[in-house]
Scaffold this active site. Structure first.
Site, mmCIF file in Angstrom:
data_model
loop_
_atom_site.group_PDB
_atom_site.id
_atom_site.type_symbol
_atom_site.label_atom_id
_atom_site.label_comp_id
_atom_site.label_asym_id
_atom_site.label_seq_id
_atom_site.Cartn_x
_atom_site.Cartn_y
_atom_site.Cartn_z
ATOM 1 N N VAL A 1 -1.450 -15.478 32.523
ATOM 2 C CA VAL A 1 -0.319 -16.573 31.625
ATOM 3 C C VAL A 1 0.807 -15.928 31.298
ATOM 4 O O VAL A 1 1.818 -16.418 31.535
ATOM 5 C CB VAL A 1 -1.115 -16.595 30.028
ATOM 6 C CG1 VAL A 1 -0.249 -17.106 29.341
ATOM 7 C CG2 VAL A 1 -2.426 -17.608 30.164
ATOM 8 N N ASP A 2 1.007 -14.322 31.158
ATOM 9 C CA ASP A 2 2.168 -13.800 31.003
ATOM 10 C C ASP A 2 3.195 -13.958 32.074
ATOM 11 O O ASP A 2 4.280 -14.275 31.811
ATOM 12 C CB ASP A 2 2.048 -12.177 30.528
ATOM 13 C CG ASP A 2 1.044 -12.308 29.393
ATOM 14 O OD1 ASP A 2 0.890 -13.098 28.625
ATOM 15 O OD2 ASP A 2 0.616 -10.868 29.241
ATOM 16 N N LYS B 1 0.949 -12.767 21.935
ATOM 17 C CA LYS B 1 0.310 -13.406 23.221
ATOM 18 C C LYS B 1 0.059 -14.848 22.863
ATOM 19 O O LYS B 1 0.348 -15.546 23.779
ATOM 20 C CB LYS B 1 -1.267 -12.735 23.218
ATOM 21 C CG LYS B 1 -2.186 -13.260 24.380
ATOM 22 C CD LYS B 1 -1.728 -12.642 25.675
ATOM 23 C CE LYS B 1 -2.334 -13.246 26.695
ATOM 24 N NZ LYS B 1 -2.060 -12.491 28.131
ATOM 25 N N HIS C 1 -3.719 -4.949 0.989
ATOM 26 C CA HIS C 1 -3.032 -5.559 2.319
ATOM 27 C C HIS C 1 -2.941 -6.951 2.542
ATOM 28 O O HIS C 1 -3.918 -7.501 2.799
ATOM 29 C CB HIS C 1 -3.820 -4.702 3.526
ATOM 30 C CG HIS C 1 -3.618 -3.385 3.804
ATOM 31 N ND1 HIS C 1 -2.370 -2.920 4.377
ATOM 32 C CD2 HIS C 1 -4.035 -2.408 3.013
ATOM 33 C CE1 HIS C 1 -2.529 -1.329 4.147
ATOM 34 N NE2 HIS C 1 -3.490 -1.202 3.593
ATOM 35 N N GLU D 1 -1.717 -8.725 4.670
ATOM 36 C CA GLU D 1 -1.816 -8.961 6.232
ATOM 37 C C GLU D 1 -3.043 -9.277 6.637
ATOM 38 O O GLU D 1 -3.181 -10.050 7.851
ATOM 39 C CB GLU D 1 -0.784 -8.135 6.869
ATOM 40 C CG GLU D 1 -1.258 -6.697 7.253
ATOM 41 C CD GLU D 1 -0.881 -5.688 6.071
ATOM 42 O OE1 GLU D 1 -0.985 -6.256 4.571
ATOM 43 O OE2 GLU D 1 -0.770 -4.432 6.047
ATOM 44 N N CYS E 1 0.709 -1.305 0.056
ATOM 45 C CA CYS E 1 -0.010 -0.213 -0.035
ATOM 46 C C CYS E 1 0.825 1.324 0.022
ATOM 47 O O CYS E 1 1.522 1.832 -1.169
ATOM 48 C CB CYS E 1 -0.864 -0.065 1.233
ATOM 49 S SG CYS E 1 -2.344 1.153 0.877
ATOM 50 N N TYR E 2 0.965 2.102 0.849
ATOM 51 C CA TYR E 2 1.790 3.144 0.995
ATOM 52 C C TYR E 2 3.403 2.919 0.761
ATOM 53 O O TYR E 2 3.931 3.344 -0.025
ATOM 54 C CB TYR E 2 1.732 3.889 2.266
ATOM 55 C CG TYR E 2 2.760 5.040 2.404
ATOM 56 C CD1 TYR E 2 2.333 6.320 2.071
ATOM 57 C CD2 TYR E 2 4.021 5.035 2.997
ATOM 58 C CE1 TYR E 2 3.293 7.516 1.615
ATOM 59 C CE2 TYR E 2 4.905 5.976 2.919
ATOM 60 C CZ TYR E 2 4.562 7.394 2.393
ATOM 61 O OH TYR E 2 5.213 8.418 2.407
#
Ligand code: XMP
Length: 524
Positions: free
Chosen positions: A237-238, A380, A181, A183, A86-87
């Protein structure tokens, strides 16, 4: 092997809302990548980073604007594949001798279909192979300006009705530029495009959790030496994954402090403490400070005041226990990659903002300790994968998020022990229902909030005057936006009946159907 020994892909960020998704797609392919804002990337940086490939992200700017963001020209002289999105495509064409035009009548937002040009392209292997002609591929467009003339050496490999240069490339130099895009989810074959790109660049796909675990352990040992590390373990969890990883690296040099504020769910504290003490043999202080927290919260009903009291007390208690073990040189935190990515600011020049960690913010400065943050490079779901790699039970890893202030923010109005007890029981029944119906993993977060209102009911032949509660269940990708979960009426009816029958103190159940925005996930 350290991360610097992996092949590295550099994503230069021009401020797109979805740049992080590029990194996600690449990590899924076991490719190590980092996102850096365009204004932090200069020649020296490029030489030091030594990327094996570069991706130029999308962004809100126009190449016509004064001071339009650009990558260093050196990007195109490194001899590595470059993909502009894109850009990123526009800036690439602009810098390599093509033309970009303002988007009068040619802007495109949303779903579009790309059809192939005559020649095949390595980047598009596995695309356009639909059995029924015409072969075309759905992609997601979001652009105002567009390329009107491609740069010398480039050719067109795909077009869409409003983007004659939807896919362009100079295969000899391994330069690729797409207007859409790849993604985002709405470009269903986007992952294939990234897969082809990293294959062209020669990535081995050696970024695995097993390798990460070994490297992280080596790095922790090198950083900490024989120093002492302290970790605030919340049971989430972290912090749990960080603690287990650090423990594996330095053993008894790590002490964890679990601050029990009396606002945890049913049996949660016992489960967390016994899992870490008994299963992992991890040095853990169980700081039962529920009297202190609940005492200070007495009579407080303002949500922000509650949060401030809890945050302040948490630091106080953590410091007290840290002192009791004779202090520490390092503080371990479960900071994740999305928390550390620097975001690009277009209005304020090259300023950057970095989110600070919400639960232990303020501690490092006060306690004059260095940080150990072994999850800084992970998303995550990668942390979850690392947790599984470290042997944490999948049921623990897959638990719904639970906020630092705990049940305090699920108890609007004044917090009392009676209300907390009722809430814990009702929440346990609700979660049990969700698990029994096999819905737990489909839901991002589910919980009960006890409402600051009593209502009249009739049970048997008697009148009741008890609390009302609200059930909350949402789907979400990252907690930033959320939709309420569409339970069936049967499920809701059965759950309401169970809660009212099994939990004395509640005689009315409601279901919260607010999305975020405009609501938030938690009630306070
Ligand atoms: P909201 O209510 O803001 O929540 O839509 C978004 C996500 O963040 C969690 N949350 C917190 N987590 N400390 C935390 O660790 C907090 O103070 C906090 N407040 C909200 C919430 O549970 C949801 O997952």
């Amino acid at each position: 092997m350290s991360t610097t020994e992996h092949d590295r892909l550099l994503i230069i960020d021009f401020g797109s809302q979805v740049t992080q998704l590029i990194a996600r797609r690449l990590r899924e392919l076991h490719v190590y990548c980092e996102i850096h804002p365009f204004n932090a990337v200069d020649d020296a940086f490029l030489h030091a980073f030594a990327p094996k490939a570069v991706i130029l992200s999308g962004g809100p700017a126009s190449v016509f604007a004064d001071g339009a963001p650009k990558p260093p020209a050196l990007v195109f002289d490194l001899g590595v594949p470059v993909l502009g999105i894109c850009y990123g495509q526009q800036v690439m064409m602009h810098m390599l001798g093509g033309k970009v035009e303002r988007g009068h009548g040619t802007a495109e937002f949303g779903r579009a279909f790309v059809t192939p040009a005559a020649d095949p392209l390595d980047l598009l292997a596995g695309w356009f192979d639909a059995a029924t002609p015409p072969a075309r591929e759905q992609v997601w467009m979001s652009h105002g300006d567009h390329v009107s003339q491609i740069a010398p050496g480039f050719a067109v490999y795909g077009t869409s009705p409003n983007a004659p240069f939807a896919i362009t490339a100079d295969p000899a130099r391994r330069f690729y530029a797409v207007q859409f895009h790849p993604e985002v989810h709405h470009s269903p074959k986007g992952p294939k495009l990234f897969e082809n790109f990293v294959k062209i660049a020669g990535f081995k796909g050696d970024w695995t959790m097993g390798a990460y675990r070994e490297e992280a352990i080596a790095r922790i040992r090198a950083q900490v030496g024989d120093g002492k590390v302290i970790c605030a373990l919340s049971g989430g969890v972290d912090s749990s994954v960080a603690a287990v990883l650090i423990h594996e690296a330095i053993g008894e040099q790590l002490t964890c402090v679990y601050v029990d504020h009396g606002l945890m769910r049913k049996n949660e504290s016992q489960e967390v403490v016994s899992m870490f003490r008994e299963h992992y043999n991890l040095p853990l202080i169980h700081a039962d400070e529920s009297d202190l927290f609940l005492g200070r919260l007495e009579g407080v009903s303002d949500p922000e005041t509650k949060r401030k009291i809890i945050g302040g007390l948490f630091i106080e208690v953590f410091e007290k226990h840290a002192k009791a073990i004779g202090g520490a040189d390092f503080l371990a935190q479960g900071t994740l990659y999305p928390d550390v990515i620097e975001s690009v600011s277009f209005s304020g020049g090259p300023s950057v903002t970095i989110k600070s960690h919400h639960n232990v913010g303020g501690l490092p400065e006060r306690m004059n300790m260095q940080l150990v943050e072994p999850l800084r490079e992970l998303f995550k779901d990668e942390v979850r994968a690392l947790g599984v790699e470290l042997g944490l039970p999948p049921s623990f890893i897959g638990r719904h998020p639970f906020p630092g202030p705990g049940l305090a923010i699920r108890c609007p109005g004044e917090i009392t022990r009676e209300k907390l007890d009722i809430l814990r029981e009702a929440d346990a029944v609700y979660i049990d229902q969700i698990r029994k119906h096999g819905l737990y993993d489909e839901i991002w977060q589910a919980f009960v909030a006890i409402l600051p209102v009593r209502t009249v009911g009739v049970m048997g032949d008697g009148r009741t005057y008890d609390f009302a509660c609200a059930l909350r269940a949402v789907t979400s990708v990252d907690g930033m936006t959320a939709d309420y979960y569409p339970f069936t009426h049967e499920f809701l009816g059965e759950t309401a009946t169970r809660i009212i029958n099994e939990i004395p103190g509640i005689n009315r159940v409601t279901y919260d159907i607010t999305s975020k925005p405009p609501g938030t996930i938690e009630w306070e």
